[in-house]
Design a protein around this motif. Structure first.
Motif, PDB file in Angstrom:
ATOM      1  N   MET A 136      20.252  52.330  52.193  1.00 40.74           N
ATOM      2  CA  MET A 136      20.134  53.059  51.046  1.00 40.74           C
ATOM      3  C   MET A 136      18.840  54.122  51.313  1.00 40.74           C
ATOM      4  O   MET A 136      17.821  53.752  51.385  1.00 40.74           O
ATOM      5  N   LYS A 137      19.083  55.287  50.856  1.00 43.36           N
ATOM      6  CA  LYS A 137      17.983  56.286  50.595  1.00 43.36           C
ATOM      7  C   LYS A 137      18.251  57.414  49.838  1.00 43.36           C
ATOM      8  O   LYS A 137      19.563  57.605  49.314  1.00 43.36           O
ATOM      9  N   ALA A 138      17.289  57.969  49.186  1.00 44.48           N
ATOM     10  CA  ALA A 138      17.094  59.168  48.277  1.00 44.48           C
ATOM     11  C   ALA A 138      16.612  60.372  49.085  1.00 44.48           C
ATOM     12  O   ALA A 138      15.533  60.113  49.631  1.00 44.48           O
ATOM     13  N   VAL A 139      17.171  61.286  48.992  1.00 42.95           N
ATOM     14  CA  VAL A 139      17.027  62.686  49.673  1.00 42.95           C
ATOM     15  C   VAL A 139      17.033  63.696  48.650  1.00 42.95           C
ATOM     16  O   VAL A 139      18.063  64.074  48.049  1.00 42.95           O
ATOM     17  N   LEU A 140      15.895  64.459  48.527  1.00 42.26           N
ATOM     18  CA  LEU A 140      15.849  65.655  47.668  1.00 42.26           C
ATOM     19  C   LEU A 140      16.224  66.978  48.015  1.00 42.26           C
ATOM     20  O   LEU A 140      15.748  67.024  49.519  1.00 42.26           O
ATOM     21  N   PRO A 141      16.910  67.928  47.533  1.00 42.02           N
ATOM     22  CA  PRO A 141      16.971  69.138  48.135  1.00 42.02           C
ATOM     23  C   PRO A 141      15.462  69.843  48.191  1.00 42.02           C
ATOM     24  O   PRO A 141      14.694  69.643  47.564  1.00 42.02           O
ATOM     25  N   ASP A 142      15.698  71.142  48.957  1.00 42.75           N
ATOM     26  CA  ASP A 142      14.421  71.823  48.881  1.00 42.75           C
ATOM     27  C   ASP A 142      13.885  72.255  47.720  1.00 42.75           C
ATOM     28  O   ASP A 142      12.696  72.459  47.635  1.00 42.75           O
ATOM     29  N   GLU A 143      14.933  72.692  46.784  1.00 43.22           N
ATOM     30  CA  GLU A 143      14.359  73.173  45.528  1.00 43.22           C
ATOM     31  C   GLU A 143      13.516  72.066  44.741  1.00 43.22           C
ATOM     32  O   GLU A 143      12.888  72.508  43.647  1.00 43.22           O
ATOM     33  N   LYS A 144      13.730  70.783  45.013  1.00 45.04           N
ATOM     34  CA  LYS A 144      12.788  69.771  44.290  1.00 45.04           C
ATOM     35  C   LYS A 144      11.436  69.576  45.003  1.00 45.04           C
ATOM     36  O   LYS A 144      10.701  68.782  44.578  1.00 45.04           O
ATOM     37  N   ILE A 145      11.034  70.352  45.942  1.00 43.69           N
ATOM     38  CA  ILE A 145       9.795  70.263  46.505  1.00 43.69           C
ATOM     39  C   ILE A 145       8.721  70.548  45.005  1.00 43.69           C
ATOM     40  O   ILE A 145       9.100  71.655  44.474  1.00 43.69           O
ATOM     41  N   PRO A 146       7.771  69.754  44.937  1.00 40.47           N
ATOM     42  CA  PRO A 146       6.881  69.884  43.695  1.00 40.47           C
ATOM     43  C   PRO A 146       6.535  71.404  43.663  1.00 40.47           C
ATOM     44  O   PRO A 146       5.878  72.082  44.846  1.00 40.47           O
ATOM     45  N   LYS A 147       6.294  71.897  42.406  1.00 37.69           N
ATOM     46  CA  LYS A 147       5.958  73.142  42.259  1.00 37.69           C
ATOM     47  C   LYS A 147       4.194  73.251  41.940  1.00 37.69           C
ATOM     48  O   LYS A 147       3.372  74.119  41.767  1.00 37.69           O
ATOM     49  N   PHE A 148       3.584  71.892  41.600  1.00 36.75           N
ATOM     50  CA  PHE A 148       2.294  71.694  41.284  1.00 36.75           C
ATOM     51  C   PHE A 148       1.874  70.549  41.970  1.00 36.75           C
ATOM     52  O   PHE A 148       2.717  69.596  42.313  1.00 36.75           O
ATOM     53  N   TRP A 149       0.635  70.332  42.153  1.00 36.66           N
ATOM     54  CA  TRP A 149      -0.151  69.120  42.543  1.00 36.66           C
ATOM     55  C   TRP A 149      -0.634  68.664  41.367  1.00 36.66           C
ATOM     56  O   TRP A 149      -1.108  69.211  40.478  1.00 36.66           O
ATOM     57  N   TYR A 150      -0.848  67.134  41.375  1.00 35.93           N
ATOM     58  CA  TYR A 150      -1.464  66.579  40.274  1.00 35.93           C
ATOM     59  C   TYR A 150      -2.799  66.140  40.483  1.00 35.93           C
ATOM     60  O   TYR A 150      -3.291  65.573  41.479  1.00 35.93           O
ATOM     61  N   ASN A 151      -3.584  66.545  39.527  1.00 32.81           N
ATOM     62  CA  ASN A 151      -5.234  66.463  39.764  1.00 32.81           C
ATOM     63  C   ASN A 151      -5.515  65.339  38.872  1.00 32.81           C
ATOM     64  O   ASN A 151      -5.402  65.307  37.497  1.00 32.81           O
ATOM     65  N   ILE A 152      -6.089  64.142  39.165  1.00 32.74           N
ATOM     66  CA  ILE A 152      -6.336  63.176  38.557  1.00 32.74           C
ATOM     67  C   ILE A 152      -7.767  63.157  37.721  1.00 32.74           C
ATOM     68  O   ILE A 152      -7.648  62.314  36.895  1.00 32.74           O
ATOM     69  N   LEU A 153      -8.706  64.015  37.918  1.00 29.70           N
ATOM     70  CA  LEU A 153      -9.864  64.002  37.487  1.00 29.70           C
ATOM     71  C   LEU A 153      -9.757  64.099  35.744  1.00 29.70           C
ATOM     72  O   LEU A 153     -10.637  63.243  35.322  1.00 29.70           O
ATOM     73  N   PRO A 154      -8.769  64.746  35.285  1.00 28.60           N
ATOM     74  CA  PRO A 154      -8.924  64.676  33.577  1.00 28.60           C
ATOM     75  C   PRO A 154      -8.426  63.475  33.187  1.00 28.60           C
ATOM     76  O   PRO A 154      -8.816  63.097  31.862  1.00 28.60           O
ATOM     77  N   ASP A 155      -7.901  62.588  33.852  1.00 29.81           N
ATOM     78  CA  ASP A 155      -7.292  61.220  33.404  1.00 29.81           C
ATOM     79  C   ASP A 155      -7.953  60.117  33.897  1.00 29.81           C
ATOM     80  O   ASP A 155      -7.687  58.984  33.583  1.00 29.81           O
ATOM     81  N   LEU A 156      -9.160  60.128  34.606  1.00 27.50           N
ATOM     82  CA  LEU A 156      -9.834  59.119  35.140  1.00 27.50           C
ATOM     83  C   LEU A 156     -10.460  58.283  33.851  1.00 27.50           C
ATOM     84  O   LEU A 156     -10.869  59.001  32.866  1.00 27.50           O
ATOM     85  N   PRO A 157     -10.674  56.947  34.115  1.00 33.52           N
ATOM     86  CA  PRO A 157     -11.313  56.312  33.005  1.00 33.52           C
ATOM     87  C   PRO A 157     -12.669  56.481  32.572  1.00 33.52           C
ATOM     88  O   PRO A 157     -13.390  55.850  31.410  1.00 33.52           O
TER      89      PRO A 157
END
Length: 443
Positions: free
Chosen positions: A1-22
């Motif tokens: 079993m595997k899941a493969v995404l098409p090229d258009e599903k490459i993320p358009k943004f990186w996630y920055n954790i700084l605003p969410d840190l405890p």
């Protein structure tokens, strides 16, 4: 079993954790003043855009179109597999999934940040990048990024790995990079460590010092880092952002696992999921796995320390064994580091991430079991996550729980076969932690 995404599903943004840190991240300190470092000093070391990203409070940072196009060329999106054969061998009711970053052309996750860092450096007009590498996966990634984008690259490779993994060096050379064993005789820092021990195995802390010293001698050069700092971990979140879409084709994970040296492997997969926990939307369990030979999270202290052994970097508040810690020459060269990403340190302190540590023989034992079941020979670093996944699956078997496990298989081990040979022939030894400087007042 595997899941493969098409090229258009490459993320358009990186996630920055700084605003969410405890809690807010403690600022890096200028070692000359012991006060928060001025951004201008960092600009002499890093590309300008990377300094901005390091301090950004934006939750999502746009990935340039050129970088997304390069991601597609090197193999993104990467596949997510269910390890059904491993489940059968373990006879466990747990279901085990892994995100396979070894599917990239360089064979590991490190290319995700290498391409971004090289892109911003080239855009600024920088001509040369200098870096460190442990096992060679990061050095290989930056070498290819330099070749694709048009930058010269120099790599200081921890001497133990330089000797254990010669084909990593050859691969870097193929991509056009210069590679030197660290400690080397090219820098003052390197010569100092060689004078103390001519056969010093080196480590990431020393190699970082050599790279920075090299950069400071050339106005047209900048330093690239493969882990630890927030902008590096942020670039890796393409892994977890893809994995969130892929695994939901099947089910939600209960446990999310990654190995840890500096933290980029773990953060890349886990941080997009951590966000949901911090916002109270989910209740995932996070396991960060390190070697017992470098037990930063399980035996270190949370304190300000240098990121390198030569004391050239700013001081960072992080879990550390002390910058003078002698890391034994285990085969998981990418995990041979005395410190930890400051953002991950905060998550460990708050109990959001649980650390565990293993000896390298039990890690290689888990790796060979996985290879027999799934056909993929994992990198020794990634095998730490596999060991944790197997342990959790076996506990699920004992407790008759249908646990859903997701781990990051961050790279293949086809250039790490010397370690496997040593293991199969009974020559691989475990290393107990050396004297830990921070626990003895030595740093």
């Amino acid at each position: 079993m595997k899941a493969v995404l098409p090229d258009e599903k490459i993320p358009k943004f990186w996630y920055n954790i700084l605003p969410d840190l405890p809690e807010p991240l403690e600022p890096p300190l200028d070692p000359e003043t012991e006060k928060p470092i001025e951004p201008e000093k960092l600009l002499r070391i890093f590309a300008e855009e990377l300094v901005k990203q390091e301090m950004s409070r934006e939750r999502y940072v746009e990935i340039p179109r050129e970088v997304r196009e390069l991601y597609a060329k090197i193999g993104r999106p990467t596949p997510l597999f269910r390890a059904t054969n491993l489940e059968k061998r373990l006879r466990t009711p747990a279901r085990i999934y892994f995100k396979y970053e070894g599917a990239t052309v360089t064979g590991s996750h490190k290319i995700n940040t290498a391409l971004a860092q090289a892109y911003y450096a080239k855009k600024q007009g920088i001509e040369r990048l200098v870096t460190e590498t442990g096992a060679g996966q990061w050095g290989t990634a930056l070498s290819l990024a330099g070749a694709l984008i048009g930058l010269r690259v120099r790599v200081y490779m921890a001497r133990a790995s330089y000797q254990q993994k010669p084909y990593r060096r050859v691969l870097m050379n193929i991509y056009g990079a210069e590679v030197f064993p660290s400690p080397s005789d090219r820098t003052e820092v390197g010569r100092r460590f060689l004078a103390e021990d001519p056969s010093h195995p080196g480590g990431l802390g020393i190699a970082i010092s050599e790279a920075i010293e090299d950069v400071l001698k050339d106005e047209n050069a900048r330093y690239s880092l493969g882990s630890v700092l927030n902008h590096v971990l942020m670039h890796q979140t393409v892994i977890g952002l893809e994995a969130k879409e892929q695994i939901r084709e099947f089910e939600e994970p209960d446990v999310i696992i990654g190995c840890v040296g500096g933290g980029s492997n773990f953060a890349g997969l886990a941080y997009p999921f951590v966000k949901d926990v911090l916002k109270g939307k989910e209740e995932y369990e996070f396991i960060a796995v390190e070697p017992k030979a470098a037990p930063t999270m399980t035996s270190g202290v949370y304190a300000y320390d240098y990121g390198d052994s030569g004391r050239l970097t700013p001081k960072m508040k992080m879990h550390t064994l002390g910058h003078t810690y002698y890391v034994p020459p285990i085969h998981a060269g990418g995990l041979r580091y005395h410190g930890l990403a400051p953002t991950l340190s905060v998550l460990v302190n708050h109990g959001i991430v649980k650390p565990v540590a293993y000896h390298q023989t039990e890690v290689f034992d888990a790796a060979t079991l996985f290879a027999k079941a799934e056909g993929i020979v994992p990198a020794p670093e990634s095998a730490h996550a596999i060991k944790a996944a197997i342990d959790i699956a076996l506990r699920a078997k004992e407790q008759e729980e249908e646990k859903v496990i997701l781990f990051n298989l961050s790279g293949h081990g086809l250039l790490d076969l010397k370690g496997y040979e040593d293991f199969l022939e009974g020559r691989l030894e475990d290393y107990e932690p050396k004297e830990i400087p921070v626990l003895n007042g030595l740093f």
